[in-house]
Design a protein around this motif. Structure first.
Motif, PDB file in Angstrom:
ATOM      1  N   LEU A 161      99.503   2.059  65.582  1.00  0.00           N
ATOM      2  CA  LEU A 161      98.683   3.082  66.221  1.00  0.00           C
ATOM      3  C   LEU A 161      98.623   2.826  67.721  1.00  0.00           C
ATOM      4  CD1 LEU A 161      95.731   3.408  63.671  1.00  0.00           C
ATOM      5  CD2 LEU A 161      97.707   4.907  63.972  1.00  0.00           C
ATOM      6  N   LEU A 162      98.696   3.919  68.495  1.00  0.00           N
ATOM      7  CA  LEU A 162      98.677   3.834  69.954  1.00  0.00           C
ATOM      8  C   LEU A 162      97.592   4.724  70.515  1.00  0.00           C
ATOM      9  CD1 LEU A 162     102.530   4.119  70.603  1.00  0.00           C
ATOM     10  CD2 LEU A 162     101.173   2.027  70.531  1.00  0.00           C
ATOM     11  N   GLY A 163      96.872   4.223  71.511  1.00  0.00           N
ATOM     12  CA  GLY A 163      95.892   5.041  72.213  1.00  0.00           C
ATOM     13  C   GLY A 163      94.578   5.165  71.475  1.00  0.00           C
ATOM     14  N   GLU A 164      93.782   6.122  71.973  1.00  0.00           N
ATOM     15  CA  GLU A 164      92.446   6.326  71.408  1.00  0.00           C
ATOM     16  C   GLU A 164      92.542   7.006  70.040  1.00  0.00           C
ATOM     17  OE1 GLU A 164      89.748   5.190  72.701  1.00  0.00           O
ATOM     18  OE2 GLU A 164      90.558   4.556  74.627  1.00  0.00           O
ATOM     19  N   SER A 194      96.860  -3.110  67.339  1.00  0.00           N
ATOM     20  CA  SER A 194      97.025  -3.836  68.601  1.00  0.00           C
ATOM     21  C   SER A 194      97.174  -2.895  69.796  1.00  0.00           C
ATOM     22  CB  SER A 194      98.225  -4.776  68.520  1.00  0.00           C
ATOM     23  OG  SER A 194      99.410  -4.056  68.225  1.00  0.00           O
ATOM     24  N   GLY A 195      97.589  -1.630  69.547  1.00  0.00           N
ATOM     25  CA  GLY A 195      97.723  -0.658  70.634  1.00  0.00           C
ATOM     26  C   GLY A 195      96.523   0.232  70.805  1.00  0.00           C
ATOM     27  N   VAL A 196      95.420  -0.081  70.105  1.00  0.00           N
ATOM     28  CA  VAL A 196      94.191   0.712  70.200  1.00  0.00           C
ATOM     29  C   VAL A 196      93.183  -0.051  71.054  1.00  0.00           C
ATOM     30  CG1 VAL A 196      92.292   1.770  68.918  1.00  0.00           C
ATOM     31  CG2 VAL A 196      94.604   1.766  67.959  1.00  0.00           C
ATOM     32  N   PRO A 197      92.864   0.440  72.263  1.00  0.00           N
ATOM     33  CA  PRO A 197      91.982  -0.313  73.168  1.00  0.00           C
ATOM     34  C   PRO A 197      90.528  -0.337  72.736  1.00  0.00           C
ATOM     35  CG  PRO A 197      92.521   1.818  74.117  1.00  0.00           C
ATOM     36  CD  PRO A 197      93.351   1.689  72.878  1.00  0.00           C
ATOM     37  N   SER A 198      90.062   0.709  72.050  1.00  0.00           N
ATOM     38  CA  SER A 198      88.642   0.756  71.682  1.00  0.00           C
ATOM     39  C   SER A 198      88.407   1.767  70.575  1.00  0.00           C
ATOM     40  CB  SER A 198      87.782   1.121  72.898  1.00  0.00           C
ATOM     41  OG  SER A 198      88.087   2.432  73.342  1.00  0.00           O
ATOM     42  N   LEU A 199      87.290   1.574  69.877  1.00  0.00           N
ATOM     43  CA  LEU A 199      86.794   2.537  68.903  1.00  0.00           C
ATOM     44  C   LEU A 199      85.392   2.914  69.349  1.00  0.00           C
ATOM     45  CD1 LEU A 199      87.903   0.967  65.486  1.00  0.00           C
ATOM     46  CD2 LEU A 199      88.907   2.915  66.656  1.00  0.00           C
ATOM     47  N   GLY A 226      95.931  -6.908  64.134  1.00  0.00           N
ATOM     48  CA  GLY A 226      95.943  -6.735  65.594  1.00  0.00           C
ATOM     49  C   GLY A 226      94.691  -6.136  66.176  1.00  0.00           C
ATOM     50  N   ILE A 227      93.548  -6.308  65.524  1.00  0.00           N
ATOM     51  CA  ILE A 227      92.309  -5.732  66.052  1.00  0.00           C
ATOM     52  C   ILE A 227      91.940  -6.414  67.365  1.00  0.00           C
ATOM     53  CG2 ILE A 227      89.843  -5.409  65.615  1.00  0.00           C
ATOM     54  CD1 ILE A 227      90.441  -5.222  62.674  1.00  0.00           C
ATOM     55  N   GLN A 228      91.757  -5.609  68.404  1.00  0.00           N
ATOM     56  CA  GLN A 228      91.397  -6.128  69.716  1.00  0.00           C
ATOM     57  C   GLN A 228      89.917  -6.528  69.761  1.00  0.00           C
ATOM     58  OE1 GLN A 228      93.792  -6.502  72.250  1.00  0.00           O
ATOM     59  NE2 GLN A 228      95.053  -6.066  70.454  1.00  0.00           N
ATOM     60  N   PRO A 229      89.549  -7.447  70.658  1.00  0.00           N
ATOM     61  CA  PRO A 229      88.144  -7.882  70.741  1.00  0.00           C
ATOM     62  C   PRO A 229      87.162  -6.724  70.913  1.00  0.00           C
ATOM     63  CG  PRO A 229      89.531  -9.349  72.006  1.00  0.00           C
ATOM     64  CD  PRO A 229      90.415  -8.234  71.548  1.00  0.00           C
ATOM     65  N   ALA A 230      87.510  -5.761  71.769  1.00  0.00           N
ATOM     66  CA  ALA A 230      86.602  -4.631  71.991  1.00  0.00           C
ATOM     67  C   ALA A 230      86.428  -3.804  70.726  1.00  0.00           C
ATOM     68  CB  ALA A 230      87.130  -3.752  73.127  1.00  0.00           C
ATOM     69  N   VAL A 231      87.515  -3.668  69.961  1.00  0.00           N
ATOM     70  CA  VAL A 231      87.445  -2.917  68.710  1.00  0.00           C
ATOM     71  C   VAL A 231      86.586  -3.657  67.701  1.00  0.00           C
ATOM     72  CG1 VAL A 231      88.782  -2.029  66.762  1.00  0.00           C
ATOM     73  CG2 VAL A 231      89.667  -1.799  69.096  1.00  0.00           C
ATOM     74  N   ALA A 232      86.796  -4.980  67.603  1.00  0.00           N
ATOM     75  CA  ALA A 232      85.998  -5.785  66.674  1.00  0.00           C
ATOM     76  C   ALA A 232      84.517  -5.716  67.036  1.00  0.00           C
ATOM     77  CB  ALA A 232      86.488  -7.233  66.708  1.00  0.00           C
ATOM     78  N   GLN A 233      84.214  -5.783  68.334  1.00  0.00           N
ATOM     79  CA  GLN A 233      82.817  -5.719  68.774  1.00  0.00           C
ATOM     80  C   GLN A 233      82.208  -4.364  68.427  1.00  0.00           C
ATOM     81  OE1 GLN A 233      82.327  -6.416  72.949  1.00  0.00           O
ATOM     82  NE2 GLN A 233      80.100  -6.479  72.852  1.00  0.00           N
ATOM     83  N   SER A 234      82.982  -3.276  68.619  1.00  0.00           N
ATOM     84  CA  SER A 234      82.486  -1.945  68.303  1.00  0.00           C
ATOM     85  C   SER A 234      82.205  -1.802  66.817  1.00  0.00           C
ATOM     86  CB  SER A 234      83.510  -0.891  68.751  1.00  0.00           C
ATOM     87  OG  SER A 234      83.106   0.400  68.388  1.00  0.00           O
ATOM     88  N   MET A 235      83.098  -2.324  65.988  1.00  0.00           N
ATOM     89  CA  MET A 235      82.907  -2.251  64.545  1.00  0.00           C
ATOM     90  C   MET A 235      81.714  -3.067  64.104  1.00  0.00           C
ATOM     91  SD  MET A 235      86.948  -2.490  63.473  1.00  0.00           S
ATOM     92  CE  MET A 235      86.638  -2.602  61.727  1.00  0.00           C
TER      93      MET A 235
END
Length: 269
Positions: A161-164, A194-199, A226-235
């Motif tokens: 997945l890429l982008g928002e 890994s290509g998703v900057p945020s949720l 590949g979950i990014q830190p910002a994504v993990a924090q949002s979840m």
């Protein structure tokens, strides 16, 4: 009209010289014959509009120019500036050759104002529409590329997945995953974030949940990688948890899937 047509070729040459002197980026890429031909077509359109008393031919010419130039990435101000330089060359020519005919010169200036305003407005509007069409086509192409589900190994597929992630992509992503799982008889479906900057929205989180549930309904195991830190924090902030395994990267996800398939992994030095 007669005065304009009588000096048309001279004014094309004068306009070309002024545009060259202005060093407008787009026009510097044109050869002298190409620049002269472009200006001649615009001046012929102006002559037709002077005869009819209304800007019609020039507006059509501006529309054609806007579509072509926008696809080439030319700045709209380059085209507008070139238009104004051409009009000014004609004004200066009238002043030089008809100094004792104020009515003729005033008639040209009135016509020039009407043509310049209408031409610039149509140019800008068409240019914007054409650029939006190009951007929309590029966006759709990116979406298609971002929804390519790739077979990594017999029984294992991955969706990078890429982008928002937003609600608009939910149905597309779910359909792409389900189709790939069925087509490849996959036992594991890796969703690479890994290509998703945020949720940033609940809709985006629900998207992942729905996709994972849909995969499970087909008897396959979804794996988030590949979950990014910002994504993990949002979840975490939303209190979201998945039954699906979550692993650090795609390599880890592939190893997990292969072990689940009973594939022996050997380490190489």
């Amino acid at each position: 009209m007669d005065a304009f047509r009588g000096r048309l070729n001279d004014n094309v040459a004068a306009s070309a010289a002024r545009i060259r002197a202005a060093k407008l980026p787009f026009y510097e890429g044109l050869t002298d014959p190409q620049l002269s031909a472009t200006l001649a077509r615009a001046f012929e359109a102006v002559a037709l509009d002077l005869a009819h008393g209304e800007p019609q031919a020039l507006l059509q010419r501006m529309r054609e120019i806007a579509v072509v130039r926008s696809q080439l990435g030319v700045a709209v101000m380059d085209v507008v500036t070139g238009l104004n330089l051409g009009f000014q060359a004609v004004s200066d020519d009238f002043a030089a050759h008809h100094p004792d005919e104020p009515e003729l010169r005033l008639g040209w200036e009135r016509a020039r104002a009407k043509l310049a305003y209408a031409g610039a407005a149509v140019l800008a509007d068409t240019y914007l529409q054409a650029r939006e069409a190009v951007v929309r086509a590029q966006s759709e192409a990116l979406v298609r590329l971002s929804l390519r589900v790739l077979p990594l190994y017999p029984g294992v597929v991955v969706l990078p997945l890429l982008g928002e992630l937003g609600a608009e992509r939910a149905q597309q992503i779910t359909e792409a995953l389900l189709a790939a799982v069925a087509r490849h008889s996959a036992a594991y479906a890796l969703i690479d974030l890994s290509g998703v900057p945020s949720l940033d929205t609940d809709e985006a989180v629900q998207l992942l949940a729905r996709a994972a549930q849909a995969i499970e309904l087909l008897g396959a195991t979804p794996v988030l990688v590949g979950i990014q830190p910002a994504v993990a924090q949002s979840m975490s902030a939303r209190g979201v948890s998945f039954r699906a395994p979550t692993l650090a990267d795609l390599a880890s996800g592939l190893r997990y899937a292969l072990r689940g398939l009973g594939v022996e992994l050997t380490q190489t030095r």
